[in-house]
Design a protein around this motif. Structure first.
Motif, mmCIF file in Angstrom:
data_model
loop_
_atom_site.group_PDB
_atom_site.id
_atom_site.type_symbol
_atom_site.label_atom_id
_atom_site.label_comp_id
_atom_site.label_asym_id
_atom_site.label_seq_id
_atom_site.Cartn_x
_atom_site.Cartn_y
_atom_site.Cartn_z
ATOM 1 N N GLY A 137 11.772 39.874 -3.338
ATOM 2 C CA GLY A 137 12.208 40.729 -4.444
ATOM 3 C C GLY A 137 13.643 40.584 -4.849
ATOM 4 N N LEU A 138 14.490 39.924 -4.035
ATOM 5 C CA LEU A 138 15.902 39.793 -4.371
ATOM 6 C C LEU A 138 16.105 38.523 -5.191
ATOM 7 N N ARG A 139 16.157 38.707 -6.508
ATOM 8 C CA ARG A 139 16.337 37.585 -7.425
ATOM 9 C C ARG A 139 17.085 38.089 -8.652
ATOM 10 N N ILE A 140 17.486 37.158 -9.495
ATOM 11 C CA ILE A 140 18.156 37.534 -10.744
ATOM 12 C C ILE A 140 17.172 38.282 -11.626
ATOM 13 N N GLY A 141 17.586 39.446 -12.099
ATOM 14 C CA GLY A 141 16.739 40.300 -12.918
ATOM 15 C C GLY A 141 15.989 41.347 -12.130
ATOM 16 N N ALA A 142 16.222 41.424 -10.799
ATOM 17 C CA ALA A 142 15.531 42.417 -9.971
ATOM 18 C C ALA A 142 16.101 43.812 -10.226
ATOM 19 N N PHE A 143 15.240 44.814 -10.164
ATOM 20 C CA PHE A 143 15.631 46.207 -10.377
ATOM 21 C C PHE A 143 16.243 46.737 -9.075
ATOM 22 N N LYS A 144 17.515 47.127 -9.141
ATOM 23 C CA LYS A 144 18.257 47.486 -7.925
ATOM 24 C C LYS A 144 17.626 48.627 -7.131
ATOM 25 N N PRO A 145 17.220 49.741 -7.756
ATOM 26 C CA PRO A 145 16.653 50.835 -6.951
ATOM 27 C C PRO A 145 15.402 50.453 -6.172
ATOM 28 N N SER A 146 14.717 49.360 -6.575
ATOM 29 C CA SER A 146 13.484 48.978 -5.881
ATOM 30 C C SER A 146 13.740 48.052 -4.694
ATOM 31 N N LEU A 147 14.989 47.667 -4.457
ATOM 32 C CA LEU A 147 15.306 46.721 -3.385
ATOM 33 C C LEU A 147 15.599 47.453 -2.087
ATOM 34 N N ALA A 148 15.007 46.962 -1.005
ATOM 35 C CA ALA A 148 15.272 47.487 0.349
ATOM 36 C C ALA A 148 16.000 46.394 1.123
ATOM 37 N N THR A 149 17.300 46.547 1.284
ATOM 38 C CA THR A 149 18.107 45.493 1.904
ATOM 39 C C THR A 149 17.696 45.237 3.353
ATOM 40 N N ASP A 150 17.338 46.282 4.084
ATOM 41 C CA ASP A 150 16.933 46.098 5.490
ATOM 42 C C ASP A 150 15.686 45.227 5.592
ATOM 43 N N THR A 151 14.725 45.465 4.719
ATOM 44 C CA THR A 151 13.486 44.676 4.733
ATOM 45 C C THR A 151 13.768 43.215 4.394
ATOM 46 N N ILE A 152 14.651 42.976 3.433
ATOM 47 C CA ILE A 152 14.991 41.601 3.041
ATOM 48 C C ILE A 152 15.697 40.884 4.189
ATOM 49 N N GLN A 153 16.626 41.578 4.867
ATOM 50 C CA GLN A 153 17.326 40.988 6.010
ATOM 51 C C GLN A 153 16.346 40.568 7.097
ATOM 52 N N LYS A 154 15.414 41.459 7.447
ATOM 53 C CA LYS A 154 14.443 41.155 8.508
ATOM 54 C C LYS A 154 13.525 40.012 8.114
ATOM 55 N N ALA A 155 13.153 39.953 6.836
ATOM 56 C CA ALA A 155 12.258 38.881 6.375
ATOM 57 C C ALA A 155 12.944 37.513 6.474
#
Length: 420
Positions: A137-155
């Protein structure tokens, strides 16, 4: 005092100019009737400026007439006049509101994703990290409130076990992925490939230490680049007895195996005297560029093939200058490319001037430049033995210097053998 200024701003006030010979009488009449005036100044004996509330200005006209003075409004300030201007320019106000709303909406999306690393990535590529972040989900044009940084880090950590740490930080419209690779132990000692050690450059052998293999040179020998220093091939010594042969006179297989050379990885340290040479020419009259401190800054908006200068005028007022540009482009939205760019351009004026050197100064400058060139070629463990400066040519306009540095360093280079 601050509360009074805020109240006057919302109430509105005007800056007036009063002209006449009886200005003191004008002020006395206004004060006696309870009218407030502030920021009073007198540019000349018959001229006065002051700030007054907009509500009492009509009454000051009668006072001015009674004191035989003339009063005129110079400027209008405060919220009522700002609102009046906005009402007169509805399209401008509407455009400003739409721009602010659009800016707020765009700030809710990610427009830049960057990978920050502590050093060069050796085990994985930066694109692989960006691709994995995009899958989560972390890409250009992604909606910030929908991003979970902890989940992205673990992935990302789960996908790439070569990483020891991952951090995702979002600031404004920019997302930063900080990564750190695991430091793996050096596996060069596990390399079992057979091979020899050769000279990486020309030199005179000073020290040789053989850990495995057979030395092909001795201290004091002169070697060329590519010469074998320590061989990884050792032939067995000749036996006193003749080898066993078959009836037809051929050597038996066992004897052939005994006479096969042994091949393994040569190891050792070989230090040699090597020489580095650098030539530099310095003119006695040099032209240098010196910044004057003056600069011109431009803010340019480019759209398609057209550009609009938002700040600063056209043209560069300097004959000689240094140029720097910082630009921001609107990121691509899907497959749509918006050809818009906002650029900050800076022009620093530089002045060219001539610097005169004496013979000794030119020689020292040439030597310093030559030393800098050679120091970039030396290994950290290299030991400088001596240095020699030769003035190759000395003319009226320039001086040519040759610097020769003698150093002691390890000249070994491993070359693996070609497999049969």
């Amino acid at each position: 005092m601050l509360f009074q200024r805020i109240f006057l701003f919302f109430q509105g006030y005007v800056i007036v100019t009063v002209k006449g010979r009886h200005l003191e009488r004008f002020i006395n009449l206004a004060v006696s009737r309870g009218y407030s005036l502030w920021n009073i100044s007198r540019p000349s004996p018959e001229v006065m400026t002051a700030a007054v509330p907009v509500s009492i200005f009509p009454y000051l006209r009668h006072i001015a007439k009674a004191s035989k003075c003339r009063i005129k409004i110079e400027s209008k300030r405060g919220m009522p006049f700002i609102l009046l201007k906005i009402c007169r320019r509805k399209m401008f106000f509407t455009g400003a509101v739409v721009f602010l709303i659009s800016l707020y909406v765009l700030s809710l999306f990610i427009w830049s994703v960057e990978v920050v690393r502590s050093g060069e990535l050796k085990l994985i590529k930066e694109k692989q990290i960006l691709d994995e972040a995009s899958k989560n989900g972390l890409r250009i044009g992604a909606f910030k409130p929908s991003l979970a940084t902890d989940t992205i880090q673990k992935a990302i950590l789960y996908k790439f076990p070569q990483l020891s740490w991952v951090g995702v930080e979002i600031r404004g419209t920019k997302a930063t992925i900080e990564v750190m690779e695991k430091i793996l132990p050096d596996k060069s000692h596990l390399d079992r490939r057979p091979g020899s050690i050769v000279a990486a450059k020309d030199g005179i052998i000073e020290e040789i230490l053989v850990l495995s293999g057979e030395a092909k040179v001795a201290e004091g020998d002169t070697v060329r680049k590519g010469d074998i220093l320590i061989s990884g091939v050792i032939f067995p010594e000749d036996e006193e007895n003749e080898p066993q042969r078959t009836n037809d006179g051929k050597i038996t297989n066992d004897e052939e195996q005994k006479r096969e050379p042994m091949r393994f990885r040569a190891r050792g340290i070989v230090r040699a005297l090597v020489w580095y040479e650098a030539e530099k020419t310095v003119p006695l009259i040099e032209e240098r560029s010196r910044p004057t401190g003056r600069k011109k800054e431009l803010l340019v908006l480019r759209f398609g093939g057209k550009e609009m200068i938002l700040k600063g005028g056209k043209g560069v007022p300097y004959k000689n200058y240094r140029y720097m540009k910082r630009s921001w482009k609107i990121p691509r939205i899907g497959k749509t490319i918006i050809p818009a760019e906002l650029a900050f351009e800076t022009y620093w004026e530089i002045k060219k001037e001539k610097v005169y050197h004496s013979m000794a100064e030119a020689r020292d400058i040439a030597v310093t430049r030559a030393e800098k060139e050679i120091s970039g070629k030396l290994k950290p463990e290299t030991k400088v033995i001596s240095r020699k400066v030769n003035v190759k040519s000395l003319e009226e306009k320039r001086i040519h210097v040759v610097l020769i540095v003698e150093a002691l360093e390890d000249i070994t280079r491993f070359v693996p053998m070609k497999e049969k």
